[in-house]
Write a protein that holds these residues in place. Structure first.
Motif, PDB file in Angstrom:
ATOM      1  N   ILE A 191     -74.581 -45.375  24.554  1.00 30.90           N
ATOM      2  CA  ILE A 191     -75.037 -44.203  23.827  1.00 30.90           C
ATOM      3  C   ILE A 191     -74.791 -43.467  24.316  1.00 30.90           C
ATOM      4  O   ILE A 191     -73.828 -42.591  23.683  1.00 30.90           O
ATOM      5  CB  ILE A 191     -76.967 -44.091  23.984  1.00 30.90           C
ATOM      6  CG1 ILE A 191     -77.369 -45.115  23.711  1.00 30.90           C
ATOM      7  CG2 ILE A 191     -77.722 -43.169  23.026  1.00 30.90           C
ATOM      8  CD1 ILE A 191     -79.091 -45.963  23.669  1.00 30.90           C
ATOM      9  N   ALA A 192     -73.974 -42.470  25.584  1.00 33.98           N
ATOM     10  CA  ALA A 192     -73.426 -41.640  26.474  1.00 33.98           C
ATOM     11  C   ALA A 192     -72.066 -40.987  25.888  1.00 33.98           C
ATOM     12  O   ALA A 192     -71.862 -39.980  25.198  1.00 33.98           O
ATOM     13  CB  ALA A 192     -73.236 -41.408  27.284  1.00 33.98           C
ATOM     14  N   LEU A 193     -71.785 -42.503  25.689  1.00 26.31           N
ATOM     15  CA  LEU A 193     -70.301 -42.285  25.156  1.00 26.31           C
ATOM     16  C   LEU A 193     -70.390 -42.309  23.579  1.00 26.31           C
ATOM     17  O   LEU A 193     -69.494 -41.405  23.110  1.00 26.31           O
ATOM     18  CB  LEU A 193     -69.525 -43.368  25.855  1.00 26.31           C
ATOM     19  CG  LEU A 193     -67.999 -44.059  25.310  1.00 26.31           C
ATOM     20  CD1 LEU A 193     -67.401 -43.299  25.578  1.00 26.31           C
ATOM     21  CD2 LEU A 193     -67.759 -45.460  25.023  1.00 26.31           C
ATOM     22  N   ALA A 194     -71.052 -42.930  23.373  1.00 20.85           N
ATOM     23  CA  ALA A 194     -71.136 -42.508  21.289  1.00 20.85           C
ATOM     24  C   ALA A 194     -71.412 -41.033  21.350  1.00 20.85           C
ATOM     25  O   ALA A 194     -70.920 -40.287  20.132  1.00 20.85           O
ATOM     26  CB  ALA A 194     -72.190 -43.282  20.551  1.00 20.85           C
ATOM     27  N   ASN A 195     -71.820 -39.869  22.138  1.00 18.84           N
ATOM     28  CA  ASN A 195     -72.571 -38.887  21.874  1.00 18.84           C
ATOM     29  C   ASN A 195     -71.677 -37.427  22.656  1.00 18.84           C
ATOM     30  O   ASN A 195     -71.586 -36.650  21.470  1.00 18.84           O
ATOM     31  CB  ASN A 195     -73.735 -38.583  22.142  1.00 18.84           C
ATOM     32  CG  ASN A 195     -74.658 -39.572  20.987  1.00 18.84           C
ATOM     33  OD1 ASN A 195     -75.445 -38.844  19.812  1.00 18.84           O
ATOM     34  ND2 ASN A 195     -75.239 -40.707  21.075  1.00 18.84           N
ATOM     35  N   ALA A 196     -70.363 -37.641  23.385  1.00 18.85           N
ATOM     36  CA  ALA A 196     -69.904 -36.804  24.239  1.00 18.85           C
ATOM     37  C   ALA A 196     -68.982 -37.317  24.253  1.00 18.85           C
ATOM     38  O   ALA A 196     -67.911 -35.954  24.598  1.00 18.85           O
ATOM     39  CB  ALA A 196     -71.110 -36.814  25.663  1.00 18.85           C
ATOM     40  N   GLY A 197     -68.728 -38.805  24.166  1.00 22.99           N
ATOM     41  CA  GLY A 197     -67.348 -38.689  23.732  1.00 22.99           C
ATOM     42  C   GLY A 197     -66.972 -39.473  25.988  1.00 22.99           C
ATOM     43  O   GLY A 197     -67.585 -38.998  26.796  1.00 22.99           O
ATOM     44  N   ALA A 198     -65.630 -39.553  25.562  1.00 20.86           N
ATOM     45  CA  ALA A 198     -64.741 -40.027  26.819  1.00 20.86           C
ATOM     46  C   ALA A 198     -63.925 -39.465  27.792  1.00 20.86           C
ATOM     47  O   ALA A 198     -64.223 -38.250  28.214  1.00 20.86           O
ATOM     48  CB  ALA A 198     -64.257 -41.719  26.553  1.00 20.86           C
ATOM     49  N   GLY A 199     -62.651 -39.848  27.793  1.00 18.03           N
ATOM     50  CA  GLY A 199     -61.743 -39.374  29.296  1.00 18.03           C
ATOM     51  C   GLY A 199     -60.315 -39.361  28.717  1.00 18.03           C
ATOM     52  O   GLY A 199     -59.735 -40.469  28.035  1.00 18.03           O
ATOM     53  N   ALA A 200     -59.214 -39.181  29.601  1.00 21.17           N
ATOM     54  CA  ALA A 200     -58.426 -39.838  29.433  1.00 21.17           C
ATOM     55  C   ALA A 200     -57.915 -40.940  29.996  1.00 21.17           C
ATOM     56  O   ALA A 200     -57.069 -42.111  30.122  1.00 21.17           O
ATOM     57  CB  ALA A 200     -57.250 -38.472  30.662  1.00 21.17           C
ATOM     58  N   VAL A 201     -58.721 -42.092  31.527  1.00 23.27           N
ATOM     59  CA  VAL A 201     -58.878 -43.213  31.263  1.00 23.27           C
ATOM     60  C   VAL A 201     -58.560 -44.215  29.995  1.00 23.27           C
ATOM     61  O   VAL A 201     -57.823 -44.973  29.719  1.00 23.27           O
ATOM     62  CB  VAL A 201     -60.637 -43.995  31.811  1.00 23.27           C
ATOM     63  CG1 VAL A 201     -60.407 -45.459  32.534  1.00 23.27           C
ATOM     64  CG2 VAL A 201     -60.077 -43.071  33.141  1.00 23.27           C
ATOM     65  N   HIS A 202     -59.688 -43.418  28.555  1.00 25.60           N
ATOM     66  CA  HIS A 202     -59.659 -44.281  27.592  1.00 25.60           C
ATOM     67  C   HIS A 202     -58.389 -44.004  26.743  1.00 25.60           C
ATOM     68  O   HIS A 202     -58.083 -44.747  25.990  1.00 25.60           O
ATOM     69  CB  HIS A 202     -60.601 -44.166  26.695  1.00 25.60           C
ATOM     70  CG  HIS A 202     -62.066 -44.757  27.251  1.00 25.60           C
ATOM     71  ND1 HIS A 202     -62.909 -44.878  28.672  1.00 25.60           N
ATOM     72  CD2 HIS A 202     -62.491 -46.490  27.247  1.00 25.60           C
ATOM     73  CE1 HIS A 202     -63.658 -46.088  28.880  1.00 25.60           C
ATOM     74  NE2 HIS A 202     -63.397 -46.782  27.806  1.00 25.60           N
TER      75      HIS A 202
END
Ligand SMILES: [Fe+2]
Length: 196
Positions: free
Chosen positions: A65-76
């Motif tokens: 839920i956090a990822l879907a709303n805030a996004g990820a980062g360089a790992v992804h």
């Protein structure tokens, strides 16, 4: 269990430090990191402990839920082109890359990593922030080893001849713009070189 567990942990950590994080998402991310760090090894080592698997499932949902709303980062941003090219399971690619990216981000996100280390009881709440952030990275490296993941992408198939193409593909990723530290093409090439 190791791969999907590390994927959930990466979702929680990257959404926590995302440029688009909000108080709503950081609360979910922080609690997901705490639950995962307390349960991932038992879930991996003794798969039949239902409580550990249940907490991992709950933490995965919260991090999602956090990822879907805030996004990820360089790992992804890097895990996708690398995973597709060599058939590396997504969570395994994330688990290998996460410590490298947290080290890369340390200079700008050390307070956030210190926060996660304290929330997960890796250090006392009164610990020095630099020390706490460093302990968080060391924890991720040790966890990767304990869960049997390779320490470098080359051990999972990464070839030197491919790294410029992988960097160029990662540069197009929306996840890269969420990363707390600006990531250049040279930075991506350096991180991939470290993985050879
Ligand atoms: Fe993921």
């Amino acid at each position: 269990t190791a791969g999907t567990g590390f994927d959930a942990l990466t979702h929680a950590v990257e959404s926590f430090t995302s440029r688009w994080a909000t108080p709503f998402t950081t609360a979910l991310s922080r609690e997901a990191v705490r639950l995962i760090t307390q349960n991932i090894y038992t879930a991996y080592d003794t798969g039949r402990v239902r409580a550990s698997r249940e907490y991992m499932m709950l933490a995965s949902l919260m991090a999602g839920i956090a990822l879907a709303n805030a996004g990820a980062g360089a790992v992804h941003a890097l895990a996708h082109p690398v995973g597709v090219r060599y058939g590396i399971p997504h969570g395994v690619a994330c688990g290998i890359l996460l410590p490298y990216i947290v080290r890369f981000n340390l200079a700008v996100a050390h307070d956030a990593y210190a926060d996660l280390a304290a929330a997960s009881a890796m250090v006392p709440l009164t610990a020095d922030k630099d020390e706490a952030a460093r302990k968080f990275v060391v924890y991720l490296e040790k966890l990767r080893d304990k869960l049997g993941l390779p320490a470098k992408l080359s051990e999972a198939g990464l070839k030197e001849a491919d790294i410029t193409e992988i960097a160029d593909e990662a540069l197009l990723s929306r996840s890269l713009s969420a990363n707390p530290r600006r990531v250049t093409r040279v930075d991506l090439l350096t991180i991939l070189q470290e993985n050879l």
